[in-house]
Enzyme design. Structure first.
Site, mmCIF file in Angstrom:
data_model
loop_
_atom_site.group_PDB
_atom_site.id
_atom_site.type_symbol
_atom_site.label_atom_id
_atom_site.label_comp_id
_atom_site.label_asym_id
_atom_site.label_seq_id
_atom_site.Cartn_x
_atom_site.Cartn_y
_atom_site.Cartn_z
ATOM 1 N N VAL A 212 47.100 46.114 27.263
ATOM 2 C CA VAL A 212 46.915 44.921 25.845
ATOM 3 C C VAL A 212 47.340 43.441 27.139
ATOM 4 O O VAL A 212 48.263 43.652 28.032
ATOM 5 C CB VAL A 212 48.344 45.683 25.344
ATOM 6 C CG1 VAL A 212 48.312 43.942 23.919
ATOM 7 C CG2 VAL A 212 48.446 46.571 24.601
ATOM 8 N N GLU A 213 46.486 42.515 26.785
ATOM 9 C CA GLU A 213 46.871 41.658 27.542
ATOM 10 C C GLU A 213 47.805 40.719 27.591
ATOM 11 O O GLU A 213 48.484 39.406 26.882
ATOM 12 C CB GLU A 213 45.058 40.366 27.077
ATOM 13 C CG GLU A 213 44.968 39.157 28.117
ATOM 14 C CD GLU A 213 44.016 38.706 28.178
ATOM 15 O OE1 GLU A 213 43.310 38.202 28.802
ATOM 16 O OE2 GLU A 213 43.390 39.002 27.037
ATOM 17 N N HIS B 103 44.289 39.241 39.363
ATOM 18 C CA HIS B 103 44.563 38.189 39.060
ATOM 19 C C HIS B 103 43.062 36.877 39.002
ATOM 20 O O HIS B 103 42.835 36.007 38.676
ATOM 21 C CB HIS B 103 44.682 37.284 40.435
ATOM 22 C CG HIS B 103 46.839 37.564 40.470
ATOM 23 N ND1 HIS B 103 47.226 37.109 39.932
ATOM 24 C CD2 HIS B 103 47.311 38.907 40.545
ATOM 25 C CE1 HIS B 103 48.431 37.688 39.642
ATOM 26 N NE2 HIS B 103 48.240 38.724 40.410
ATOM 27 N N SER C 189 51.611 38.889 46.168
ATOM 28 C CA SER C 189 50.994 40.224 45.527
ATOM 29 C C SER C 189 51.105 41.467 46.290
ATOM 30 O O SER C 189 50.199 41.122 47.088
ATOM 31 C CB SER C 189 49.763 39.735 44.369
ATOM 32 O OG SER C 189 49.749 39.078 43.593
#
Length: 498
Positions: free
Chosen positions: A306-307, A428, A334
């Protein structure tokens, strides 16, 4: 924060302690247990036929009253009482297989649409036929989920149910197209319910309630919090911590983002999370030019896919721009999960090729062999499986060049269906970021060394270009990368063979 287990009492949904992790079922049952299992399966069938609402006829879909609340509550109570992973998986499997789409209705409505397309009619007639087809394509269990969501605590129950479903699939307790379809239905429903308009952005500081600080600490999945002093640093000066909560569970973090406010793009996580706290609580605002997003943690596994992460980053960027109008640089620091595992697999496959090493240059092989005193392939497989190689400065220097270019290829060149194989990179890049810089010895923790050989990567967000980059990545699978990354990729292509 761990997901909580639902049950029903006095018509309301309460949440108790978390379940134990899912376990595969035992391979054999005694005759007594077999009888009990048969009784449980019959109880499941009775429950589902009672609790899952029948699909009303198309013409009556808006006139049919909702099922009694206790029908849905019965399902929640029954499910919450299933202590075994296999039993929960069995119930969900029966629900997915037996209460999905009516394929006969789909065939009938499809034929009607095709017939209308061949015989020109008014647009309204065709549109109604298409609407009937859409209605026929809705699985019957969706109505059950819809009505459960209206119960007190129902949305949270469904999030946990999907977490159970995903874990059961991972453990092979339940498989097949019907199960995948039900997972997709739940994900689609959550994408609507957890859209940005229903999410509340909240900031955590050292003055936040102790209970909230504890939740944030326990939920940190990227760089674990060591103690309260560590937690204080992460919400103190030059740091920001935000989370999304949902109107159905106010004050409960769903996804958490940690940000470091710096003067440059950080190349080491230790400078962010290990650095001593400033002596003053006052921030020198003119020295803050960069926001480094260094940790993003999802607290509810049922919300995978889910965004939420992209929404949270966008909202936090806007908040920071309000607080620091001069802030111009936004980037992540990251982790690279899966790099060491990928590299060890590569070394293993190359070892079968008569001991030849096509990943390193001849000079690199000689230098590493000289330091370790053994054949390169076998030595690398051994030393990269632990963190001991970090103790040798010579070995650290010798491995820098080959691991940097191998990592660049892993991030830029290794693909899954045309997109970046690494999940963090894919996230990303989908958001429109640029693969900016790969950093050597950026995470020297045990987790960082064993998981990604100490490497980390910056993804930079040029706000004016994110929409263009996102479109290019999603439509043509084109990765926007800096000169440093592209140079490392070119070195890999020149010196290594896959």
């Amino acid at each position: 924060m761990r997901a909580l287990r639902p049950t029903v009492s006095a018509g309301r949904l309460l949440f108790l302690w978390p379940r134990l992790p899912l376990r595969p079922p035992e391979p054999r049952l005694s005759s007594g247990r077999a009888a009990a299992a048969g009784a449980l399966e019959r109880a499941m069938d009775e429950l589902l036929h009672r609790a899952v609402p029948a699909m009303p006829a198309y013409g009556l879909r808006e006139k049919t009253p909702a099922p009694a609340e206790n029908q849905c509550a019965d399902f929640v109570s029954f499910y919450g009482g299933l202590a075994e992973a296999a039993d929960r998986a069995e119930l969900l499997g029966r629900l997915a297989r037996g209460f999905g789409v009516d394929h006969g209705q789909v065939a009938e409505q499809s034929a009607a649409v095709l017939q209308l397309l061949q015989q020109p009619r008014e647009a309204a007639v065709l549109l109604q036929a298409e609407d009937r087809l859409r209605y026929a394509l809705v699985p019957r269990y969706r109505s059950l989920f819809h009505h459960i969501s209206k119960l007190d605590g129902g949305v949270r129950f469904l999030v946990q149910l999907r977490a159970d479903l995903l874990e059961a699939q991972a453990l092979k307790l339940m498989e097949g197209p019907h199960v995948r379809e039900m997972n997709g239905v739940l994900k689609s429903m959550f994408s609507e319910w957890f859209s940005s308009g229903f999410l509340n952005l909240e900031r955590v500081t050292w003055r936040s309630p102790c209970e909230m600080l504890q939740k944030i600490s326990e939920a940190e999945a990227v760089h674990p919090v060591k103690n309260w002093a560590d937690m204080k640093r992460r919400v103190g000066p030059y740091r920001r911590c935000y989370f999304f909560s949902h109107c159905s569970t106010p004050g409960e973090p769903l996804i958490i983002l940690h940000v470091a406010l710096t003067s440059e793009i950080s190349s080491s996580i230790q400078t962010i999370i290990v650095k001593e706290s400033p002596t003053s609580e006052t921030e020198e605002r003119d020295k803050i030019t960069t926001a480094v997003l260094y940790s993003l943690s999802l607290t509810q596994q049922g919300l995978q896919g889910v965004e939420l992460g992209a929404f949270l980053i966008k909202r936090v960027v806007k908040e920071l721009q309000k607080e620091f109008p001069h802030l111009g640089t936004f980037a992540s620091l990251s982790p690279i999960p899966g790099f060491t595992k990928w590299l060890l697999g590569l070394l293993k496959s190359k070892a079968k090729d008569h001991g030849r090493n096509e990943l390193l240059t001849d000079s690199e092989c000689k230098e590493i062999s000289k330091i370790t005193g053994g054949p390169v392939n076998e030595t690398l497989k051994t030393i990269l499986s632990s963190s001991e190689w970090l103790q040798s400065e010579q070995l650290v220097r010798a491995l820098q060049a080959p691991l940097m270019r191998l990592c660049a290829w892993y991030l830029y060149g290794e693909k899954h269906r045309g997109y970046a194989l690494n999940p963090v990179a894919n996230f990303h890049l989908q958001n429109g970021a640029v693969m900016w810089r790969i950093n050597w010895m950026a995470d020297v923790s045990l987790k960082g060394i064993t998981g990604s050989c100490g490497l980390m990567v910056n993804y930079r967000y040029f706000l004016e270009d994110t929409a263009t980059n996102r479109t290019a990545y999603l439509s043509s699978k084109s990765i926007k990368a800096s000169e440093q990354v592209l140079s490392l990729v070119a070195q890999f292509q020149k010196n290594s063979k896959l």
